[in-house]
Design a protein around this motif. Structure first.
Motif, PDB file in Angstrom:
ATOM      1  N   SER A 106      53.694 -22.546  25.854  1.00 22.99           N
ATOM      2  CA  SER A 106      52.614 -22.839  26.794  1.00 22.99           C
ATOM      3  C   SER A 106      52.110 -21.577  27.480  1.00 22.99           C
ATOM      4  CB  SER A 106      53.095 -23.850  27.845  1.00 22.99           C
ATOM      5  OG  SER A 106      53.382 -25.094  27.252  1.00 22.99           O
TER       6      SER A 106
ATOM      7  N   ASP B  32      55.067 -28.104  38.426  1.00 24.05           N
ATOM      8  CA  ASP B  32      53.824 -27.865  39.157  1.00 24.05           C
ATOM      9  C   ASP B  32      53.866 -28.682  40.442  1.00 24.05           C
ATOM     10  OD1 ASP B  32      51.302 -27.495  40.179  1.00 24.05           O
ATOM     11  OD2 ASP B  32      50.242 -28.541  38.565  1.00 24.05           O
TER      12      ASP B  32
ATOM     13  N   THR C 189      47.929 -35.317  36.775  1.00 31.24           N
ATOM     14  CA  THR C 189      46.920 -34.272  36.681  1.00 31.24           C
ATOM     15  C   THR C 189      47.494 -33.019  37.332  1.00 31.24           C
ATOM     16  OG1 THR C 189      45.069 -35.829  36.764  1.00 31.24           O
ATOM     17  CG2 THR C 189      44.595 -33.533  37.309  1.00 31.24           C
ATOM     18  N   GLY C 190      47.508 -31.938  36.563  1.00 30.30           N
ATOM     19  CA  GLY C 190      48.071 -30.705  37.082  1.00 30.30           C
ATOM     20  C   GLY C 190      47.855 -29.572  36.107  1.00 30.30           C
ATOM     21  N   LEU C 191      48.452 -28.437  36.381  1.00 31.51           N
ATOM     22  CA  LEU C 191      48.324 -27.298  35.487  1.00 31.51           C
ATOM     23  C   LEU C 191      48.863 -27.666  34.112  1.00 31.51           C
ATOM     24  CD1 LEU C 191      49.470 -24.431  37.887  1.00 31.51           C
ATOM     25  CD2 LEU C 191      47.129 -24.989  37.179  1.00 31.51           C
ATOM     26  N   ALA C 192      48.086 -27.360  33.088  1.00 31.15           N
ATOM     27  CA  ALA C 192      48.458 -27.746  31.732  1.00 31.15           C
ATOM     28  C   ALA C 192      49.814 -27.175  31.330  1.00 31.15           C
ATOM     29  CB  ALA C 192      47.382 -27.290  30.746  1.00 31.15           C
ATOM     30  N   ARG C 193      50.075 -25.948  31.738  1.00 25.30           N
ATOM     31  CA  ARG C 193      51.372 -25.350  31.409  1.00 25.30           C
ATOM     32  C   ARG C 193      52.514 -26.176  31.990  1.00 25.30           C
ATOM     33  NH1 ARG C 193      50.815 -18.781  32.375  1.00 25.30           N
ATOM     34  NH2 ARG C 193      49.374 -18.317  30.636  1.00 25.30           N
TER      35      ARG C 193
ATOM     36  N   ALA D 161      46.464 -19.737  32.358  1.00 21.73           N
ATOM     37  CA  ALA D 161      47.232 -20.124  33.542  1.00 21.73           C
ATOM     38  C   ALA D 161      46.472 -21.108  34.420  1.00 21.73           C
ATOM     39  CB  ALA D 161      47.605 -18.885  34.348  1.00 21.73           C
ATOM     40  N   SER D 162      45.138 -21.058  34.353  1.00 23.88           N
ATOM     41  CA  SER D 162      44.329 -21.913  35.217  1.00 23.88           C
ATOM     42  C   SER D 162      43.965 -23.249  34.580  1.00 23.88           C
ATOM     43  CB  SER D 162      43.039 -21.189  35.602  1.00 23.88           C
ATOM     44  OG  SER D 162      42.286 -20.870  34.436  1.00 23.88           O
ATOM     45  N   ALA D 163      44.307 -23.458  33.315  1.00 22.70           N
ATOM     46  CA  ALA D 163      43.926 -24.693  32.621  1.00 22.70           C
ATOM     47  C   ALA D 163      44.565 -25.905  33.289  1.00 22.70           C
ATOM     48  CB  ALA D 163      44.341 -24.626  31.157  1.00 22.70           C
ATOM     49  N   VAL D 164      43.768 -26.940  33.471  1.00 24.98           N
ATOM     50  CA  VAL D 164      44.226 -28.181  34.099  1.00 24.98           C
ATOM     51  C   VAL D 164      44.235 -29.292  33.054  1.00 24.98           C
ATOM     52  CG1 VAL D 164      43.696 -29.937  35.835  1.00 24.98           C
ATOM     53  CG2 VAL D 164      43.409 -27.513  36.377  1.00 24.98           C
TER      54      VAL D 164
ATOM     55  N   ALA E 287      50.959 -30.940  41.305  1.00 27.64           N
ATOM     56  CA  ALA E 287      50.511 -31.970  40.368  1.00 27.64           C
ATOM     57  C   ALA E 287      50.359 -33.311  41.081  1.00 27.64           C
ATOM     58  CB  ALA E 287      51.503 -32.102  39.214  1.00 27.64           C
TER      59      ALA E 287
END
Length: 303
Positions: A44, A80, A105-109, A50-53, A83
Protein backbone atom coordinates in the motif's frame (compact mmCIF):
# COMPACT_ATOMS: atom_id res chain seq x y z
CA UNK A 1 -31.80 -24.80 5.47
CA UNK A 2 -29.41 -22.00 6.39
CA UNK A 3 -29.01 -20.15 9.65
CA UNK A 4 -30.94 -17.08 8.48
CA UNK A 5 -34.00 -19.20 7.78
CA UNK A 6 -33.62 -20.91 11.13
CA UNK A 7 -33.09 -17.73 13.12
CA UNK A 8 -34.52 -14.54 11.58
CA UNK A 9 -32.82 -12.57 14.34
CA UNK A 10 -31.35 -13.46 17.70
CA UNK A 11 -30.70 -9.81 18.53
CA UNK A 12 -33.51 -8.57 20.74
CA UNK A 13 -34.21 -6.86 24.03
CA UNK A 14 -34.18 -10.32 25.65
CA UNK A 15 -30.54 -10.96 24.76
CA UNK A 16 -27.97 -8.81 26.51
CA UNK A 17 -24.63 -9.07 24.78
CA UNK A 18 -21.54 -8.58 26.92
CA UNK A 19 -19.32 -5.65 26.08
CA UNK A 20 -16.01 -6.49 24.48
CA UNK A 21 -13.30 -4.89 26.63
CA UNK A 22 -11.65 -2.27 24.38
CA UNK A 23 -8.21 -2.85 25.90
CA UNK A 24 -8.42 -6.58 25.18
CA UNK A 25 -9.54 -5.98 21.60
CA UNK A 26 -6.74 -3.47 21.12
CA UNK A 27 -4.17 -5.96 22.40
CA UNK A 28 -5.45 -8.69 20.05
CA UNK A 29 -5.32 -6.31 17.11
CA UNK A 30 -1.86 -4.97 17.94
CA UNK A 31 -0.52 -8.52 18.01
CA UNK A 32 -2.26 -9.23 14.72
CA UNK A 33 -0.73 -6.15 13.07
CA UNK A 34 2.73 -7.03 14.39
CA UNK A 35 2.31 -10.41 12.73
CA UNK A 36 0.80 -9.14 9.45
CA UNK A 37 2.62 -5.83 8.97
CA UNK A 38 5.66 -5.81 11.28
CA UNK A 39 7.33 -2.96 9.34
CA UNK A 40 4.26 -1.52 7.66
CA UNK A 41 2.34 -2.44 4.51
CA UNK A 42 4.94 -2.11 1.77
CA UNK A 43 2.40 -2.77 -1.00
CA UNK A 44 0.00 0.00 0.00
CA UNK A 45 2.82 2.41 0.83
CA UNK A 46 4.40 1.85 -2.59
CA UNK A 47 1.30 1.78 -4.78
CA UNK A 48 -1.07 4.25 -3.14
CA UNK A 49 -0.73 8.03 -2.69
CA UNK A 50 -0.62 8.97 0.97
CA UNK A 51 -3.60 11.28 0.48
CA UNK A 52 -5.85 8.77 -1.33
CA UNK A 53 -9.19 8.22 0.40
CA UNK A 54 -11.27 5.07 0.12
CA UNK A 55 -14.80 4.10 1.05
CA UNK A 56 -15.33 0.41 1.62
CA UNK A 57 -18.15 -1.86 2.74
CA UNK A 58 -18.02 -5.16 4.56
CA UNK A 59 -20.34 -7.25 2.41
CA UNK A 60 -21.78 -10.70 3.08
CA UNK A 61 -21.21 -13.31 0.36
CA UNK A 62 -23.49 -15.75 2.20
CA UNK A 63 -26.18 -15.48 4.91
CA UNK A 64 -25.43 -15.68 8.61
CA UNK A 65 -25.49 -13.98 12.00
CA UNK A 66 -23.20 -11.00 12.42
CA UNK A 67 -20.59 -10.63 15.13
CA UNK A 68 -17.56 -8.38 15.39
CA UNK A 69 -18.66 -4.82 14.64
CA UNK A 70 -16.45 -3.34 17.37
CA UNK A 71 -13.50 -5.41 16.20
CA UNK A 72 -13.89 -4.23 12.60
CA UNK A 73 -14.12 -0.63 13.80
CA UNK A 74 -11.07 -0.92 16.03
CA UNK A 75 -9.00 -2.51 13.25
CA UNK A 76 -9.83 0.29 10.82
CA UNK A 77 -9.22 3.11 13.29
CA UNK A 78 -5.96 1.56 14.44
CA UNK A 79 -4.47 2.17 10.98
CA UNK A 80 -6.28 5.48 10.49
CA UNK A 81 -7.56 7.14 13.69
CA UNK A 82 -9.62 9.59 11.63
CA UNK A 83 -11.45 6.86 9.68
CA UNK A 84 -15.25 7.04 9.81
CA UNK A 85 -16.73 3.60 10.51
CA UNK A 86 -20.43 2.77 10.65
CA UNK A 87 -22.00 -0.49 11.75
CA UNK A 88 -24.96 -1.21 9.47
CA UNK A 89 -26.06 -4.52 11.03
CA UNK A 90 -26.10 -5.03 14.79
CA UNK A 91 -24.16 -7.87 16.35
CA UNK A 92 -26.44 -10.86 16.86
CA UNK A 93 -28.60 -9.98 13.84
CA UNK A 94 -29.24 -12.15 10.80
CA UNK A 95 -28.09 -10.94 7.38
CA UNK A 96 -28.52 -12.15 3.83
CA UNK A 97 -26.05 -12.67 1.00
CA UNK A 98 -25.12 -9.35 -0.61
CA UNK A 99 -26.02 -7.28 2.43
CA UNK A 100 -23.68 -4.51 3.62
CA UNK A 101 -22.69 -5.01 7.25
CA UNK A 102 -20.16 -2.22 7.92
CA UNK A 103 -18.87 0.84 6.10
CA UNK A 104 -15.59 2.70 6.44
CA UNK A 105 -14.23 5.87 4.88
CA UNK A 106 -10.62 6.75 5.48
CA UNK A 107 -7.13 6.83 4.05
CA UNK A 108 -6.85 4.09 1.45
CA UNK A 109 -3.54 2.90 2.86
CA UNK A 110 -5.10 2.44 6.28
CA UNK A 111 -8.19 0.65 4.97
CA UNK A 112 -6.17 -1.81 2.92
CA UNK A 113 -3.63 -2.46 5.66
CA UNK A 114 -6.44 -3.33 8.06
CA UNK A 115 -8.52 -5.26 5.52
CA UNK A 116 -7.27 -8.79 6.09
CA UNK A 117 -7.18 -8.61 9.88
CA UNK A 118 -10.66 -7.08 10.02
CA UNK A 119 -11.97 -9.74 7.65
CA UNK A 120 -10.27 -12.67 9.37
CA UNK A 121 -11.76 -11.79 12.73
CA UNK A 122 -15.28 -10.85 11.63
CA UNK A 123 -15.48 -13.89 9.35
CA UNK A 124 -14.60 -16.20 12.24
CA UNK A 125 -16.76 -14.43 14.78
CA UNK A 126 -19.77 -14.39 12.45
CA UNK A 127 -19.24 -18.08 11.66
CA UNK A 128 -19.31 -18.92 15.37
CA UNK A 129 -22.43 -16.80 15.91
CA UNK A 130 -24.14 -18.42 12.92
CA UNK A 131 -23.36 -21.96 14.01
CA UNK A 132 -24.35 -21.24 17.61
CA UNK A 133 -27.70 -19.89 16.44
CA UNK A 134 -28.39 -23.19 14.68
CA UNK A 135 -27.73 -25.12 17.88
CA UNK A 136 -29.88 -22.73 19.91
CA UNK A 137 -32.74 -23.07 17.44
CA UNK A 138 -32.59 -26.85 17.75
CA UNK A 139 -33.16 -26.57 21.51
CA UNK A 140 -36.34 -24.51 21.33
CA UNK A 141 -39.00 -26.01 23.57
CA UNK A 142 -36.49 -27.55 25.98
CA UNK A 143 -34.96 -26.21 29.20
CA UNK A 144 -31.39 -26.92 28.11
CA UNK A 145 -28.90 -24.20 27.28
CA UNK A 146 -25.99 -24.42 24.84
CA UNK A 147 -22.58 -23.44 26.16
CA UNK A 148 -19.14 -23.23 24.63
CA UNK A 149 -15.97 -24.83 25.99
CA UNK A 150 -12.31 -23.88 26.36
CA UNK A 151 -11.63 -25.32 22.89
CA UNK A 152 -10.99 -21.86 21.51
CA UNK A 153 -8.24 -20.32 19.40
CA UNK A 154 -5.37 -19.29 21.70
CA UNK A 155 -5.42 -15.52 22.09
CA UNK A 156 -8.91 -15.12 20.62
CA UNK A 157 -11.06 -16.61 23.36
CA UNK A 158 -12.70 -13.34 24.37
CA UNK A 159 -13.80 -12.72 20.77
CA UNK A 160 -14.99 -16.26 20.17
CA UNK A 161 -16.88 -16.37 23.46
CA UNK A 162 -18.54 -13.06 22.56
CA UNK A 163 -19.55 -14.53 19.20
CA UNK A 164 -21.23 -17.46 20.96
CA UNK A 165 -23.34 -14.93 22.87
CA UNK A 166 -24.18 -13.17 19.61
CA UNK A 167 -25.62 -16.48 18.41
CA UNK A 168 -27.81 -16.81 21.48
CA UNK A 169 -25.57 -19.29 23.30
CA UNK A 170 -23.99 -19.13 26.74
CA UNK A 171 -20.45 -19.21 28.04
CA UNK A 172 -18.83 -21.87 30.21
CA UNK A 173 -16.00 -20.92 32.58
CA UNK A 174 -13.72 -18.48 30.82
CA UNK A 175 -10.43 -19.89 32.09
CA UNK A 176 -8.86 -22.33 34.50
CA UNK A 177 -8.92 -19.56 37.12
CA UNK A 178 -12.68 -19.08 37.15
CA UNK A 179 -14.10 -22.28 38.62
CA UNK A 180 -13.17 -25.75 39.79
CA UNK A 181 -13.92 -28.38 37.17
CA UNK A 182 -12.59 -31.76 38.26
CA UNK A 183 -12.25 -34.09 35.27
CA UNK A 184 -11.36 -37.77 35.06
CA UNK A 185 -7.60 -37.20 35.24
CA UNK A 186 -7.96 -34.92 38.25
CA UNK A 187 -10.06 -37.55 40.02
CA UNK A 188 -7.58 -40.32 39.23
CA UNK A 189 -4.79 -38.35 40.90
CA UNK A 190 -6.99 -37.14 43.76
CA UNK A 191 -8.25 -40.61 44.77
CA UNK A 192 -5.31 -42.72 43.68
CA UNK A 193 -7.75 -44.69 41.56
CA UNK A 194 -9.81 -45.78 44.60
CA UNK A 195 -13.49 -44.94 43.97
CA UNK A 196 -14.26 -45.44 47.67
CA UNK A 197 -12.26 -42.29 48.41
CA UNK A 198 -14.19 -40.10 45.93
CA UNK A 199 -16.74 -38.47 48.24
CA UNK A 200 -14.28 -37.69 51.04
CA UNK A 201 -11.71 -36.34 48.60
CA UNK A 202 -14.24 -34.04 46.95
CA UNK A 203 -15.58 -32.89 50.32
CA UNK A 204 -12.05 -31.88 51.25
CA UNK A 205 -11.84 -29.83 48.06
CA UNK A 206 -15.25 -28.26 48.71
CA UNK A 207 -14.14 -27.20 52.21
CA UNK A 208 -11.21 -25.26 50.76
CA UNK A 209 -13.28 -23.22 48.32
CA UNK A 210 -14.80 -19.81 48.96
CA UNK A 211 -18.58 -19.82 48.67
CA UNK A 212 -18.27 -17.77 45.48
CA UNK A 213 -16.35 -20.47 43.56
CA UNK A 214 -18.41 -22.84 41.44
CA UNK A 215 -17.56 -26.53 41.85
CA UNK A 216 -18.19 -28.91 38.94
CA UNK A 217 -17.19 -32.56 38.61
CA UNK A 218 -17.13 -34.73 35.51
CA UNK A 219 -18.24 -38.35 35.71
CA UNK A 220 -18.14 -41.00 33.01
CA UNK A 221 -20.03 -43.77 34.81
CA UNK A 222 -23.44 -43.83 36.46
CA UNK A 223 -22.04 -45.32 39.66
CA UNK A 224 -19.98 -42.16 40.20
CA UNK A 225 -23.03 -39.91 40.39
CA UNK A 226 -24.11 -40.55 44.00
CA UNK A 227 -20.59 -40.29 45.50
CA UNK A 228 -20.04 -37.00 43.65
CA UNK A 229 -23.40 -35.56 44.69
CA UNK A 230 -22.68 -36.48 48.29
CA UNK A 231 -19.76 -34.06 48.21
CA UNK A 232 -22.09 -31.12 47.58
CA UNK A 233 -21.01 -30.14 44.07
CA UNK A 234 -22.78 -27.39 42.13
CA UNK A 235 -22.74 -29.04 38.69
CA UNK A 236 -22.21 -32.62 37.61
CA UNK A 237 -21.02 -33.26 34.06
CA UNK A 238 -22.18 -36.51 32.48
CA UNK A 239 -19.49 -37.13 29.91
CA UNK A 240 -20.13 -39.33 26.87
CA UNK A 241 -23.27 -40.84 28.40
CA UNK A 242 -25.79 -42.45 26.06
CA UNK A 243 -29.19 -40.77 25.95
CA UNK A 244 -30.64 -43.63 27.99
CA UNK A 245 -27.93 -43.12 30.60
CA UNK A 246 -28.56 -39.38 30.62
CA UNK A 247 -32.22 -39.99 31.49
CA UNK A 248 -31.15 -42.20 34.39
CA UNK A 249 -28.54 -39.68 35.50
CA UNK A 250 -30.95 -36.75 35.48
CA UNK A 251 -33.40 -38.76 37.56
CA UNK A 252 -30.67 -39.68 40.06
CA UNK A 253 -29.54 -36.08 40.45
CA UNK A 254 -33.16 -34.98 40.88
CA UNK A 255 -32.38 -31.28 41.16
CA UNK A 256 -29.54 -31.63 43.67
CA UNK A 257 -27.10 -30.09 41.18
CA UNK A 258 -27.10 -28.74 37.66
CA UNK A 259 -26.62 -31.47 35.07
CA UNK A 260 -24.32 -30.87 32.12
CA UNK A 261 -24.07 -33.22 29.14
CA UNK A 262 -20.82 -33.30 27.19
CA UNK A 263 -19.29 -35.38 24.42
CA UNK A 264 -20.41 -36.40 20.93
CA UNK A 265 -22.64 -33.35 20.56
CA UNK A 266 -23.53 -32.11 17.09
CA UNK A 267 -26.57 -30.69 15.34
CA UNK A 268 -28.01 -34.12 14.66
CA UNK A 269 -27.67 -35.33 18.27
CA UNK A 270 -28.26 -32.29 20.44
CA UNK A 271 -32.07 -32.35 20.24
CA UNK A 272 -32.28 -35.86 21.68
CA UNK A 273 -29.71 -34.98 24.34
CA UNK A 274 -31.78 -31.96 25.42
CA UNK A 275 -34.90 -34.14 25.61
CA UNK A 276 -33.28 -36.17 28.42
CA UNK A 277 -33.78 -33.24 30.78
CA UNK A 278 -30.21 -32.01 31.20
CA UNK A 279 -29.71 -28.35 32.09
CA UNK A 280 -26.58 -27.60 30.07
CA UNK A 281 -25.08 -29.01 26.89
CA UNK A 282 -21.48 -28.00 26.23
CA UNK A 283 -20.43 -28.00 22.58
CA UNK A 284 -16.77 -27.69 21.64
CA UNK A 285 -17.72 -27.54 17.96
CA UNK A 286 -19.11 -24.02 18.43
CA UNK A 287 -15.55 -22.71 18.33
CA UNK A 288 -13.10 -25.46 17.39
CA UNK A 289 -14.42 -26.52 14.00
CA UNK A 290 -16.27 -23.66 12.36
CA UNK A 291 -15.71 -22.66 8.74
CA UNK A 292 -15.07 -18.94 8.33
CA UNK A 293 -18.11 -17.17 6.93
CA UNK A 294 -17.58 -15.62 3.50
CA UNK A 295 -17.42 -11.86 4.00
CA UNK A 296 -15.63 -9.47 1.67
CA UNK A 297 -14.50 -5.86 1.57
CA UNK A 298 -15.76 -3.97 -1.47
CA UNK A 299 -13.78 -0.78 -1.97
CA UNK A 300 -14.03 2.43 -3.99
CA UNK A 301 -11.13 4.86 -4.31
CA UNK A 302 -11.90 8.58 -4.19
CA UNK A 303 -9.73 11.30 -5.63
Amino acid sequence: MNAVELVPSVHSSEIVLPTLPPAVVENILRNAFVEDAPYGDITSATLLPASAVATAWLVAREPGIFSGGDVFTAAMTMTDPAARVEQLVADGTAFSAGQRLMSVTGLARGVLTAERIALNLTQRMSAIATQTAEYVKTLEGTNARVTDTRKTTPGLRVLERYAVRCGGGHNHRFSLSDAVLAKDNHLAVLTGGDPAKLTAALQSVRAQLPHTVHFEVEVDRIEQIEPVLAAGVDTIMLDNFSNEELVVGVAMVNGRALVEASGNVNLSTIGAIAATGVDIISVGALTHSVRALDLGLDIAIEA
